[in-house]
Design a protein around this motif. Structure first.
Motif, PDB file in Angstrom:
ATOM      1  N   GLY A 258      84.208  18.972   3.713  1.00  0.00           N
ATOM      2  CA  GLY A 258      84.451  18.148   4.893  1.00  0.00           C
ATOM      3  C   GLY A 258      83.183  17.929   5.711  1.00  0.00           C
ATOM      4  N   ILE A 259      82.382  18.974   5.860  1.00  0.00           N
ATOM      5  CA  ILE A 259      81.128  18.874   6.621  1.00  0.00           C
ATOM      6  C   ILE A 259      80.165  17.931   5.916  1.00  0.00           C
ATOM      7  N   TYR A 260      80.102  18.019   4.605  1.00  0.00           N
ATOM      8  CA  TYR A 260      79.200  17.127   3.869  1.00  0.00           C
ATOM      9  C   TYR A 260      79.655  15.665   3.958  1.00  0.00           C
ATOM     10  N   GLU A 261      80.949  15.434   4.051  1.00  0.00           N
ATOM     11  CA  GLU A 261      81.412  14.059   4.205  1.00  0.00           C
ATOM     12  C   GLU A 261      80.985  13.483   5.551  1.00  0.00           C
ATOM     13  N   ILE A 262      81.064  14.284   6.599  1.00  0.00           N
ATOM     14  CA  ILE A 262      80.556  13.859   7.911  1.00  0.00           C
ATOM     15  C   ILE A 262      79.054  13.583   7.810  1.00  0.00           C
ATOM     16  N   PHE A 263      78.350  14.452   7.112  1.00  0.00           N
ATOM     17  CA  PHE A 263      76.902  14.310   6.945  1.00  0.00           C
ATOM     18  C   PHE A 263      76.572  12.985   6.240  1.00  0.00           C
ATOM     19  N   ARG A 264      77.287  12.695   5.159  1.00  0.00           N
ATOM     20  CA  ARG A 264      77.041  11.452   4.417  1.00  0.00           C
ATOM     21  C   ARG A 264      77.324  10.221   5.272  1.00  0.00           C
ATOM     22  N   GLU A 265      78.339  10.311   6.088  1.00  0.00           N
ATOM     23  CA  GLU A 265      78.691   9.174   6.942  1.00  0.00           C
ATOM     24  C   GLU A 265      77.549   8.831   7.894  1.00  0.00           C
ATOM     25  N   GLY A 266      76.877   9.843   8.426  1.00  0.00           N
ATOM     26  CA  GLY A 266      75.684   9.626   9.228  1.00  0.00           C
ATOM     27  C   GLY A 266      75.918   9.092  10.623  1.00  0.00           C
ATOM     28  N   ASP A 267      77.099   9.330  11.185  1.00  0.00           N
ATOM     29  CA  ASP A 267      77.394   8.822  12.530  1.00  0.00           C
ATOM     30  C   ASP A 267      76.830   9.780  13.585  1.00  0.00           C
ATOM     31  N   PHE A 268      75.517   9.797  13.667  1.00  0.00           N
ATOM     32  CA  PHE A 268      74.801  10.644  14.624  1.00  0.00           C
ATOM     33  C   PHE A 268      74.178   9.733  15.671  1.00  0.00           C
ATOM     34  N   ARG A 269      74.559   9.907  16.944  1.00  0.00           N
ATOM     35  CA  ARG A 269      74.197   8.966  17.991  1.00  0.00           C
ATOM     36  C   ARG A 269      73.154   9.541  18.938  1.00  0.00           C
ATOM     37  N   SER A 270      72.240   8.680  19.336  1.00  0.00           N
ATOM     38  CA  SER A 270      71.166   9.088  20.241  1.00  0.00           C
ATOM     39  C   SER A 270      71.736   9.598  21.556  1.00  0.00           C
ATOM     40  N   GLY A 271      71.327  10.796  21.933  1.00  0.00           N
ATOM     41  CA  GLY A 271      71.740  11.371  23.206  1.00  0.00           C
ATOM     42  C   GLY A 271      73.043  12.134  23.175  1.00  0.00           C
ATOM     43  N   THR A 272      73.869  11.925  22.150  1.00  0.00           N
ATOM     44  CA  THR A 272      75.183  12.588  22.115  1.00  0.00           C
ATOM     45  C   THR A 272      75.474  13.303  20.795  1.00  0.00           C
ATOM     46  N   GLY A 273      74.806  12.932  19.700  1.00  0.00           N
ATOM     47  CA  GLY A 273      74.999  13.662  18.459  1.00  0.00           C
ATOM     48  C   GLY A 273      76.098  13.101  17.579  1.00  0.00           C
ATOM     49  N   TRP A 274      76.727  13.992  16.798  1.00  0.00           N
ATOM     50  CA  TRP A 274      77.687  13.578  15.776  1.00  0.00           C
ATOM     51  C   TRP A 274      78.930  12.960  16.405  1.00  0.00           C
ATOM     52  N   LYS A 275      79.177  11.687  16.013  1.00  0.00           N
ATOM     53  CA  LYS A 275      80.310  10.889  16.498  1.00  0.00           C
ATOM     54  C   LYS A 275      80.371  10.848  18.025  1.00  0.00           C
ATOM     55  N   GLY A 276      79.203  10.993  18.648  1.00  0.00           N
ATOM     56  CA  GLY A 276      79.137  10.938  20.108  1.00  0.00           C
ATOM     57  C   GLY A 276      79.695  12.168  20.796  1.00  0.00           C
ATOM     58  N   LYS A 277      79.858  13.278  20.057  1.00  0.00           N
ATOM     59  CA  LYS A 277      80.497  14.478  20.620  1.00  0.00           C
ATOM     60  C   LYS A 277      79.523  15.624  20.896  1.00  0.00           C
ATOM     61  N   VAL A 278      78.722  15.986  19.888  1.00  0.00           N
ATOM     62  CA  VAL A 278      77.935  17.206  19.995  1.00  0.00           C
ATOM     63  C   VAL A 278      76.794  17.181  18.976  1.00  0.00           C
ATOM     64  N   GLY A 279      75.712  17.899  19.287  1.00  0.00           N
ATOM     65  CA  GLY A 279      74.647  18.058  18.302  1.00  0.00           C
ATOM     66  C   GLY A 279      73.323  17.435  18.663  1.00  0.00           C
ATOM     67  N   TRP A 280      73.193  16.872  19.882  1.00  0.00           N
ATOM     68  CA  TRP A 280      71.920  16.292  20.272  1.00  0.00           C
ATOM     69  C   TRP A 280      70.979  17.411  20.694  1.00  0.00           C
ATOM     70  N   THR A 281      70.376  18.078  19.706  1.00  0.00           N
ATOM     71  CA  THR A 281      69.512  19.222  19.950  1.00  0.00           C
ATOM     72  C   THR A 281      68.601  19.415  18.758  1.00  0.00           C
ATOM     73  N   TYR A 282      67.658  20.328  18.872  1.00  0.00           N
ATOM     74  CA  TYR A 282      66.769  20.653  17.759  1.00  0.00           C
ATOM     75  C   TYR A 282      67.603  21.111  16.568  1.00  0.00           C
ATOM     76  N   GLY A 283      67.374  20.513  15.403  1.00  0.00           N
ATOM     77  CA  GLY A 283      68.159  20.858  14.226  1.00  0.00           C
ATOM     78  C   GLY A 283      69.567  20.304  14.260  1.00  0.00           C
ATOM     79  N   LEU A 291      77.864  22.018  12.421  1.00  0.00           N
ATOM     80  CA  LEU A 291      78.798  23.135  12.592  1.00  0.00           C
ATOM     81  C   LEU A 291      79.578  23.039  13.899  1.00  0.00           C
ATOM     82  N   PRO A 292      78.931  22.806  15.053  1.00  0.00           N
ATOM     83  CA  PRO A 292      79.742  22.677  16.268  1.00  0.00           C
ATOM     84  C   PRO A 292      80.673  21.465  16.228  1.00  0.00           C
ATOM     85  N   TYR A 293      80.246  20.386  15.564  1.00  0.00           N
ATOM     86  CA  TYR A 293      81.168  19.250  15.467  1.00  0.00           C
ATOM     87  C   TYR A 293      82.409  19.657  14.668  1.00  0.00           C
TER      88      TYR A 293
END
Length: 401
Positions: A258-283, A291-293
């Motif tokens: 499931g995590i790899y499917e999110i990764f492949r989709e690539g919906d990582f947004r500037s300032g907010t991270g994965w799907k606009g929810k979380v992850g805008w940080t180093y790494g 993982l937090p998403y």
């Protein structure tokens, strides 16, 4: 005579009343004593630490100090593993002492695990994930007692459907897309160690300071949790990828895909991270965002358990963790506010100084465990390697008996 009879009768009634009053007093005293005993018993049971803890989205970080249990006599020990990873490409542009220091810390980790294992309720396996660039280290790890697993990632960056993220992921974090190597701990087929219940996945700059049963047990690792994690250096870093506890089973295998499917989709947004929810940080484009998403908003909601950062992943980089008594710290992370001892730099905070001094003391244990001569500490301000890669050492298996 009539007066005497009346007097005797009255005296008898007075005596009977006193006896009755004494019986009631005795009965009340017994009731009070029983009540106090019951209350004391209930309080002791309630504080015994055996209460089961479950995880919701994130378990609120407990404040009580971790405890190490004494191994039960005659009872078979449960099995867990400590895992790390080496991707040699990380050190292509680094100084030699950085790589040698990392290998020395792996030797220290080996020594510390064997030193504490007899005090713990778990038997401990050692696993290292290697890549095509680092698989030449396999014989060294095997001699140290680690089981190597040669890993190839299941996808390339160009498979990410967002071209911008496909490019950025190669440079994000310490080793880019290879941070995803840690996810292999989610796969029972990769671990391939029957009986291993949980895995502590650590970066190569973690220092284990004392027995660490607590990270595998409630309340730190909730019984229904797949992932145990700590908060990172900043508020936006919801999960630090350098210290993770994983329960590999069918659920974790599904999480992996499931995590790899999110990764492949690539919906990582500037300032907010994965799907606009979380992850805008180093790494955040890899482990520290995915993982937090997944465990806050995705398919793993309710199966993440937040551990005590200041006790198990202390980086000396927050007002919360700096006051922690050193004796309460199970393991520390040489990053953030406390840099690696093999860089031979200055320890800017008293807690960091303690961590650094303790590491050098534990190096002495490792040198004896590996039948190596004692080295000087940063002679002339430069790090002197233990020489793990030179193969001039052997394990003293009786050292910790």
């Amino acid at each position: 005579s009539t007066v005497s009879v009346l007097y005797c009768s009255a005296n008898m009634r007075s005596t009977q009343r006193r006896m009755t009053d004494n019986k009631w007093r005795l009965l009340v005293s017994v009731i009070i004593m029983v009540s106090l005993f019951s209350l004391n018993w209930a309080l002791n049971v309630g504080s015994s630490g055996d209460t089961k803890t479950t995880s919701q989205d994130i378990v609120v970080q407990p404040t009580k100090k971790p405890r190490t249990k004494t191994p039960p006599v005659g009872k078979p020990k449960r099995k867990v593993a400590v895992a790390t990873y080496v991707h040699k490409g990380k050190y292509d542009r680094a100084t030699t002492h950085t790589f040698e220091g990392m290998m020395d810390n792996i030797a220290v980790t080996t020594s510390q695990v064997r030193r504490f294992e007899k005090q713990m309720i778990f038997d401990i396996e050692l696993i290292v994930f290697l890549t095509n660039t680092s698989k030449g280290l396999a014989p060294t790890f095997e001699k140290l007692g680690w089981t190597p697993r040669i890993i190839e990632l299941p996808m390339e960056p160009h498979e990410i459907r967002n071209p911008q993220i496909a490019d950025e992921v190669t440079r994000d974090g310490a080793i880019g897309i290879w941070e995803m190597i840690k996810l292999e701990a989610w796969r029972p087929s990769v671990i391939n160690m029957p009986g291993v219940e949980m895995i502590l996945m650590i970066d190569t700059d973690i220092h284990i300071r004392k027995p660490f049963d607590a990270v595998f047990l409630p309340p730190m690792m909730a019984e229904n949790a797949t992932l145990g994690f700590t908060h990172g250096a900043w508020e936006i870093e919801k999960v630090n990828g350098g210290y993770l506890v994983i329960r590999p089973d069918e659920r974790s295998e599904k999480d992996y895909h499931g995590i790899y499917e999110i990764f492949r989709e690539g919906d990582f947004r500037s300032g907010t991270g994965w799907k606009g929810k979380v992850g805008w940080t180093y790494g955040g484009r890899t482990i520290q965002g995915l993982l937090p998403y997944w465990y806050l908003y995705g398919g793993g909601v309710g199966r993440g358990s937040q551990m005590w950062r200041c006790h198990v992943n202390n980086m000396v980089n927050s007002d919360e963790c700096r006051p922690t008594p050193p004796e309460d710290v199970i393991s520390n992370h040489f990053t953030g506010g406390c840099q690696k001892p093999w860089n031979c730099g200055h320890a800017p905070h008293p807690l960091c100084k303690n961590f650094t001094e303790t590491w050098w003391e534990d190096v002495k244990f490792a040198e004896q465990y590996l039948n190596l001569p004692h080295r000087r500490r940063c002679p002339g301000g430069s790090y002197e390697s233990m020489g793990i890669l030179e193969n001039k050492w052997s394990i003293n298996h009786d050292f910790y008996d």
